[in-house]
Write a protein that holds these residues in place. Structure first.
Motif, PDB file in Angstrom:
ATOM      1  N   ARG A 101     103.773  41.291  95.323  1.00  0.00           N
ATOM      2  CA  ARG A 101     105.142  41.134  94.834  1.00  0.00           C
ATOM      3  C   ARG A 101     105.923  40.005  95.477  1.00  0.00           C
ATOM      4  O   ARG A 101     107.133  39.919  95.365  1.00  0.00           O
ATOM      5  CB  ARG A 101     105.941  42.455  94.937  1.00  0.00           C
ATOM      6  N   MET A 102     105.227  39.094  96.184  1.00  0.00           N
ATOM      7  CA  MET A 102     105.904  37.919  96.745  1.00  0.00           C
ATOM      8  C   MET A 102     106.321  36.979  95.628  1.00  0.00           C
ATOM      9  O   MET A 102     107.280  36.256  95.747  1.00  0.00           O
ATOM     10  CB  MET A 102     104.964  37.091  97.597  1.00  0.00           C
ATOM     11  N   ALA A 122     111.829  48.441  97.667  1.00  0.00           N
ATOM     12  CA  ALA A 122     111.046  47.541  98.523  1.00  0.00           C
ATOM     13  C   ALA A 122     110.373  48.281  99.679  1.00  0.00           C
ATOM     14  O   ALA A 122     109.207  48.048  99.983  1.00  0.00           O
ATOM     15  CB  ALA A 122     111.959  46.438  99.057  1.00  0.00           C
ATOM     16  N   LYS A 123     111.104  49.188 100.306  1.00  0.00           N
ATOM     17  CA  LYS A 123     110.521  49.875 101.461  1.00  0.00           C
ATOM     18  C   LYS A 123     109.411  50.832 101.033  1.00  0.00           C
ATOM     19  O   LYS A 123     108.457  51.045 101.763  1.00  0.00           O
ATOM     20  CB  LYS A 123     111.612  50.642 102.212  1.00  0.00           C
ATOM     21  N   ALA A 126     106.408  48.902 100.617  1.00  0.00           N
ATOM     22  CA  ALA A 126     105.916  48.484 101.925  1.00  0.00           C
ATOM     23  C   ALA A 126     105.223  49.617 102.675  1.00  0.00           C
ATOM     24  O   ALA A 126     104.534  49.376 103.655  1.00  0.00           O
ATOM     25  CB  ALA A 126     107.066  47.928 102.763  1.00  0.00           C
ATOM     26  N   PRO A 133     100.400  37.643 105.584  1.00  0.00           N
ATOM     27  CA  PRO A 133     100.580  36.341 104.934  1.00  0.00           C
ATOM     28  C   PRO A 133      99.810  35.242 105.660  1.00  0.00           C
ATOM     29  O   PRO A 133      99.377  35.423 106.793  1.00  0.00           O
ATOM     30  CB  PRO A 133     102.079  36.091 105.024  1.00  0.00           C
ATOM     31  N   ILE A 137     105.760  33.717 111.504  1.00  0.00           N
ATOM     32  CA  ILE A 137     106.399  33.084 112.646  1.00  0.00           C
ATOM     33  C   ILE A 137     106.658  34.152 113.691  1.00  0.00           C
ATOM     34  O   ILE A 137     107.310  35.149 113.403  1.00  0.00           O
ATOM     35  CB  ILE A 137     107.738  32.453 112.233  1.00  0.00           C
ATOM     36  N   TYR A 153     108.627  48.995 110.534  1.00  0.00           N
ATOM     37  CA  TYR A 153     109.935  48.882 109.890  1.00  0.00           C
ATOM     38  C   TYR A 153     110.087  49.700 108.606  1.00  0.00           C
ATOM     39  O   TYR A 153     111.073  50.411 108.444  1.00  0.00           O
ATOM     40  CB  TYR A 153     110.251  47.399 109.636  1.00  0.00           C
ATOM     41  N   GLN A 206     101.594  49.204 109.933  1.00  0.00           N
ATOM     42  CA  GLN A 206     102.382  49.512 108.733  1.00  0.00           C
ATOM     43  C   GLN A 206     101.780  50.701 107.981  1.00  0.00           C
ATOM     44  O   GLN A 206     102.442  51.306 107.153  1.00  0.00           O
ATOM     45  CB  GLN A 206     102.440  48.259 107.854  1.00  0.00           C
TER      46      GLN A 206
ATOM     47  N   ALA B 234     117.137  44.257 109.400  1.00  0.00           N
ATOM     48  CA  ALA B 234     116.478  43.421 108.403  1.00  0.00           C
ATOM     49  C   ALA B 234     116.429  41.969 108.874  1.00  0.00           C
ATOM     50  O   ALA B 234     115.437  41.269 108.671  1.00  0.00           O
ATOM     51  CB  ALA B 234     117.204  43.520 107.064  1.00  0.00           C
ATOM     52  N   ARG B 236     116.186  40.930 111.897  1.00  0.00           N
ATOM     53  CA  ARG B 236     115.084  40.797 112.867  1.00  0.00           C
ATOM     54  C   ARG B 236     113.757  40.567 112.161  1.00  0.00           C
ATOM     55  O   ARG B 236     112.933  39.764 112.606  1.00  0.00           O
ATOM     56  CB  ARG B 236     114.974  42.067 113.712  1.00  0.00           C
ATOM     57  N   MET B 237     113.559  41.260 111.043  1.00  0.00           N
ATOM     58  CA  MET B 237     112.299  41.102 110.304  1.00  0.00           C
ATOM     59  C   MET B 237     112.230  39.706 109.672  1.00  0.00           C
ATOM     60  O   MET B 237     111.173  39.098 109.588  1.00  0.00           O
ATOM     61  CB  MET B 237     112.173  42.157 109.208  1.00  0.00           C
ATOM     62  N   GLU B 239     113.151  37.010 110.806  1.00  0.00           N
ATOM     63  CA  GLU B 239     112.762  35.980 111.770  1.00  0.00           C
ATOM     64  C   GLU B 239     111.271  35.671 111.715  1.00  0.00           C
ATOM     65  O   GLU B 239     110.848  34.627 112.176  1.00  0.00           O
ATOM     66  CB  GLU B 239     113.089  36.439 113.192  1.00  0.00           C
ATOM     67  N   MET B 240     110.488  36.591 111.179  1.00  0.00           N
ATOM     68  CA  MET B 240     109.032  36.372 111.168  1.00  0.00           C
ATOM     69  C   MET B 240     108.581  35.612 109.935  1.00  0.00           C
ATOM     70  O   MET B 240     107.387  35.497 109.691  1.00  0.00           O
ATOM     71  CB  MET B 240     108.314  37.714 111.239  1.00  0.00           C
ATOM     72  N   GLY B 241     109.521  35.125 109.166  1.00  0.00           N
ATOM     73  CA  GLY B 241     109.159  34.411 107.953  1.00  0.00           C
ATOM     74  C   GLY B 241     109.376  35.301 106.744  1.00  0.00           C
ATOM     75  O   GLY B 241     109.291  36.524 106.834  1.00  0.00           O
ATOM     76  N   ASP B 243     107.599  35.816 104.068  1.00  0.00           N
ATOM     77  CA  ASP B 243     106.468  36.600 103.583  1.00  0.00           C
ATOM     78  C   ASP B 243     106.305  37.876 104.391  1.00  0.00           C
ATOM     79  O   ASP B 243     106.134  38.958 103.839  1.00  0.00           O
ATOM     80  CB  ASP B 243     105.184  35.774 103.640  1.00  0.00           C
ATOM     81  N   SER B 244     106.365  37.746 105.713  1.00  0.00           N
ATOM     82  CA  SER B 244     106.220  38.930 106.555  1.00  0.00           C
ATOM     83  C   SER B 244     107.348  39.913 106.296  1.00  0.00           C
ATOM     84  O   SER B 244     107.134  41.124 106.249  1.00  0.00           O
ATOM     85  CB  SER B 244     106.223  38.535 108.033  1.00  0.00           C
ATOM     86  N   TYR B 246     109.100  40.278 103.521  1.00  0.00           N
ATOM     87  CA  TYR B 246     108.833  40.909 102.231  1.00  0.00           C
ATOM     88  C   TYR B 246     107.806  42.019 102.397  1.00  0.00           C
ATOM     89  O   TYR B 246     107.957  43.126 101.892  1.00  0.00           O
ATOM     90  CB  TYR B 246     108.254  39.890 101.247  1.00  0.00           C
ATOM     91  N   ALA B 247     106.731  41.677 103.101  1.00  0.00           N
ATOM     92  CA  ALA B 247     105.636  42.626 103.252  1.00  0.00           C
ATOM     93  C   ALA B 247     106.115  43.899 103.943  1.00  0.00           C
ATOM     94  O   ALA B 247     105.578  44.971 103.708  1.00  0.00           O
ATOM     95  CB  ALA B 247     104.497  41.985 104.044  1.00  0.00           C
ATOM     96  N   LEU B 248     107.134  43.779 104.780  1.00  0.00           N
ATOM     97  CA  LEU B 248     107.641  44.947 105.495  1.00  0.00           C
ATOM     98  C   LEU B 248     108.739  45.665 104.714  1.00  0.00           C
ATOM     99  O   LEU B 248     109.337  46.603 105.209  1.00  0.00           O
ATOM    100  CB  LEU B 248     108.169  44.537 106.867  1.00  0.00           C
ATOM    101  N   GLY B 249     109.020  45.189 103.498  1.00  0.00           N
ATOM    102  CA  GLY B 249     109.973  45.915 102.664  1.00  0.00           C
ATOM    103  C   GLY B 249     111.417  45.468 102.815  1.00  0.00           C
ATOM    104  O   GLY B 249     112.329  46.225 102.512  1.00  0.00           O
ATOM    105  N   VAL B 250     111.625  44.244 103.289  1.00  0.00           N
ATOM    106  CA  VAL B 250     112.985  43.714 103.362  1.00  0.00           C
ATOM    107  C   VAL B 250     113.278  42.975 102.058  1.00  0.00           C
ATOM    108  O   VAL B 250     112.448  42.215 101.585  1.00  0.00           O
ATOM    109  CB  VAL B 250     113.125  42.720 104.540  1.00  0.00           C
ATOM    110  N   ARG B 251     114.455  43.251 101.472  1.00  0.00           N
ATOM    111  CA  ARG B 251     114.838  42.478 100.287  1.00  0.00           C
ATOM    112  C   ARG B 251     115.418  41.165 100.777  1.00  0.00           C
ATOM    113  O   ARG B 251     116.608  41.055 101.069  1.00  0.00           O
ATOM    114  CB  ARG B 251     115.810  43.264  99.434  1.00  0.00           C
TER     115      ARG B 251
END
Lengths: 335, 353
Positions: A101-102, A122-123, A126, A133, A137, A153, A206, B234, B236-237, B239-241, B243-244, B246-251
């Motif tokens: 979903r990216m 979204a959560k 997840a 990815p 960073i 998270y 996760q 959110a 804080r998440m 900060e990891m980019g 894609d990361s 998104y993958a963790l469920g942040v809009r």
């Protein structure tokens, strides 16, 4: 939420398992690849009984105006280790981005447990589907333990910031990836191989039954590549997770994948078990490379040996001569 | 009974758990935050006692509690308290906005005064002063409009399938240069009295602030602080980019839009109240983070650090040059300029520029 509770119940039953790394998929306790277990755990609807959890139908994928793939349909078999291969710019990473979903498809839809993935919270997504990815960073001055903890998270909230389950799973994830002793180290100090393990540990923490990995072995040396792939295989075999990875190395793909998807030009050329689909013809069709395919002496899986430079040259000359003889036929094949 | 305390690693802090509830507290961050807040408040008391009519801190506290003489009461409540409160609020708003933007752009240079929001607010205010000879309220409104318009403009120009750190910073620096040119043009067009007023406003000053500046800014802060803190996890998440996150469920885009809007509004309101006080937004989050030593945006410590910095700067300016001689913005600019130079050099060494 219900599915997680049910899963955690089943987890308690196998708590004495030697290598229990905290997986929550109900089906991880049995090694048979039955789809029933997964559809029970999804609990959402009956229509998922004969359907795999992650599917895509009629996708058109595009960046701005550049279309990468059209009318692409794919099914990820449950509990498989699916590997997507193909030449550069064939759309394999794009497909993975759409599955996670990216990237919002311009047409068609990605279905997770029978529902359009973009319409789910979204959560919630997840908690079911994770992604490692290609580039992430590490924030300045973050420790390994803190980074891995961020994988929790989607399971947390304002009033549930750090439960005992979170703590246990983070420690188990770090143990499973062999970074437990690095907990207090700063991520910036680590080597590339260690850092990749930390990111994988975060993705494992996760606790998603489906995990997508975008080129997890890129930039790693051969030993660390094998390390990472072994780790993936272990997640797949011992915890019953469904893994989808984009890999560059065809031989690694053939060795580790249980299901292989070969792409070229935004289309799926072939898919199936590596033993069944990896042939010299397929490699030439997908990568445009003349080769031999032999049995891997270690595993018996297909091993792709590129043809020697001279013989490829000779073949090209022969082709050219043939083309000169039959221009009409050549035009047909080249188009 | 079943509440338990536990430390997980040296950087994570203490966790409190009761039943299904679990709260996490970064002890060092919290202590640093409280200390900074205490410093800011202590400096405020000292600052209230500073001026042509000096007062001992004890007298100031007495007067604040309502036990002062008529004269003390007038000086504290009508003259100096509003000025100090504006200083505290402006500092906190700028520190918070700076932390938000540096975190979103993943870049210590991505603070609102570097990427044009300060200049945008200034352009709005100058337009009102020079072209419409507006009153102070209109000038403040102009500053807020200018800041918001700049925010929208920079966001639109920097948006390309999402906002990326360096793109935002570069577009913002371009916007700063263009807006500075606009401001220069407006100044040359102005009559002498307007130009004088404009230049004083442009330097950023706490002189002559009264309650009419305190209340609007206090309201903005009271609304936006919870909004920003609500998005802190959110952020804080993020900060990891993307894609990361998104993958963790942040809009991702929604979170970023809410936070950028809040940050722009905080900056614009602070600028409307005190003029473009430069470099507080750039410096405060970085100093706060060096004290807390924790990864992440460090939102509250940055806000308190901003408040402490601004009040201290105002106090130093008054002590060194006499009351109302040196605008606080000039002092923060001198100190902040040195910091910016150091930052550019270290960023260059780290290969990020």
């Amino acid at each position: 939420m219900t599915e997680r509770k049910g899963n955690q119940g089943s987890k308690g039953d196998k708590g004495d398992r030697e290598k229990d790394t905290g997986q929550t998929v109900a089906s991880s306790s049995n090694s048979t690849s039955s789809n029933n277990t997964s559809s029970n755990s999804t609990s959402s609807s009956d229509k998922t009984t004969d359907r795999q959890r992650l599917t895509a139908e009629g996708l058109t994928l595009a960046y701005d105006r550049r279309t990468v793939a059209e009318n692409l349909s794919v099914t990820i078999p449950d509990h498989s280790f699916t590997v997507i291969v193909g030449p550069n710019a064939c759309g394999k990473s794009t497909l993975l981005r759409a599955l996670s979903r990216m990237l919002k498809p311009t047409a068609g839809s990605v279905l997770l447990d029978g529902e359009v993935i973009g319409s789910l919270p979204a959560k919630k997504v997840a908690r079911t589907l994770g992604l490692l990815p290609q580039s992430s960073i590490a924030p300045d001055g973050i420790t390994v333990a803190d980074l891995v903890a961020r994988g929790r998270y989607p399971h947390q909230g304002l009033l549930r910031q750090w439960s005992e389950t979170d703590e246990r799973i983070v420690q188990e994830s770090m143990a499973a990836t062999g970074v437990a002793e690095l907990g207090d180290r700063f991520v910036d100090e680590l080597s590339g191989g260690q850092r990749q393990r930390v990111w994988i540990a975060m993705a494992i923490a996760q606790q998603t039954p489906l995990l997508l990995l975008d080129e997890p072995t890129t930039y790693l040396d051969i030993q660390h590549q094998i390390d990472v792939l072994d780790l993936c295989a272990q997640l797949h075999e011992e915890q019953g997770r469904t893994l989808v990875a984009v890999l560059h190395d065809l031989n690694h793909a053939a060795r580790y994948a249980t299901h292989l998807i070969a792409m070229r030009g935004g289309e799926i050329v072939a898919e199936g078990a590596p033993e069944e689909i990896v042939t010299a013809e397929l490699v030439e069709r997908v990568f445009g490379l003349r080769c031999q395919v032999i049995d891997d002496p270690e595993t018996g899986t297909p091993l792709v040996i590129p043809a020697a430079r001279q013989s490829r040259k000779a073949a090209e000359v022969a082709d050219a001569a043939e083309a000169a003889d039959e221009p009409l036929a050549a035009a047909a094949t080249e188009s | 009974m079943n509440a338990s305390k536990r430390t997980t690693s040296k950087a994570s802090g203490v966790t409190l758990r009761t039943g299904g509830l679990s709260l996490r507290l970064d002890v060092r961050g919290a202590v640093v935050g409280l200390l900074l807040l205490a410093v800011a408040l202590a400096m405020s008391v000292v600052l209230i006692g500073t001026g042509d009519f000096p007062m001992a801190p004890a007298d100031v506290l007495n007067t604040l509690a309502g036990n002062g003489t008529m004269a003390q009461d007038f000086i504290v409540h009508d003259l100096r308290l509003p000025r100090v409160l504006v200083g505290l609020l402006v500092g906190a708003a700028l520190g918070l906005a700076g932390a938000v933007f540096q975190s979103i752009s993943r870049n210590p240079l991505g603070s609102p005064d570097v990427i044009g929001f300060g200049q945008g607010s200034a352009a709005g205010a100058l337009t009102v002063i020079v072209l419409f000879q507006g009153n102070p309220t209109e000038v403040a409104a102009g500053a807020i409009c200018g800041g918001l318009l700049t925010g929208v403009g920079v966001y639109a120009l920097a948006w390309r399938r999402g906002i990326h750190g360096y793109r935002l910073v570069l577009v913002g620096i371009g916007a700063t240069a263009m807006l500075a040119a606009v401001n220069g043009y407006l100044l040359t067009k102005a009559d002498l009295p307007d130009a004088t007023r404009a230049v004083v406003w442009l330097t950023g000053s706490l002189n002559g602030r009264d309650w009419s500046q305190v209340w609007p800014l206090a309201c903005v802060c009271a609304v936006l602080l919870p909004v920003v803190l609500g998005q802190a996890r959110a952020l804080r998440m993020l900060e990891m980019g993307d894609d990361s996150a998104y993958a963790l469920g942040v809009r991702v885009e929604r979170t970023r839009l809410v936070l950028m809007f809040a940050g722009v509004l905080l900056t614009a309101s602070a600028t409307a109240a005190a003029g473009p006080v430069s470099f507080v937004a750039l410096v405060a989050p970085q100093l706060a983070r060096r004290l807390t030593r924790s990864a992440g945006p460090n939102l509250l410590p940055a806000a308190w650090m901003g408040a402490a910095l601004l009040v201290t700067a105002d106090w130093s300016a008054q002590r060194a040059f006499g009351a109302d001689q040196l605008p606080v913005g000039a002092l923060t600019a001198m100190l902040g300029g040195g910091y910016l130079l150091w930052l550019l050099v270290t960023e260059r060494k780290a290969g990020r520029i």
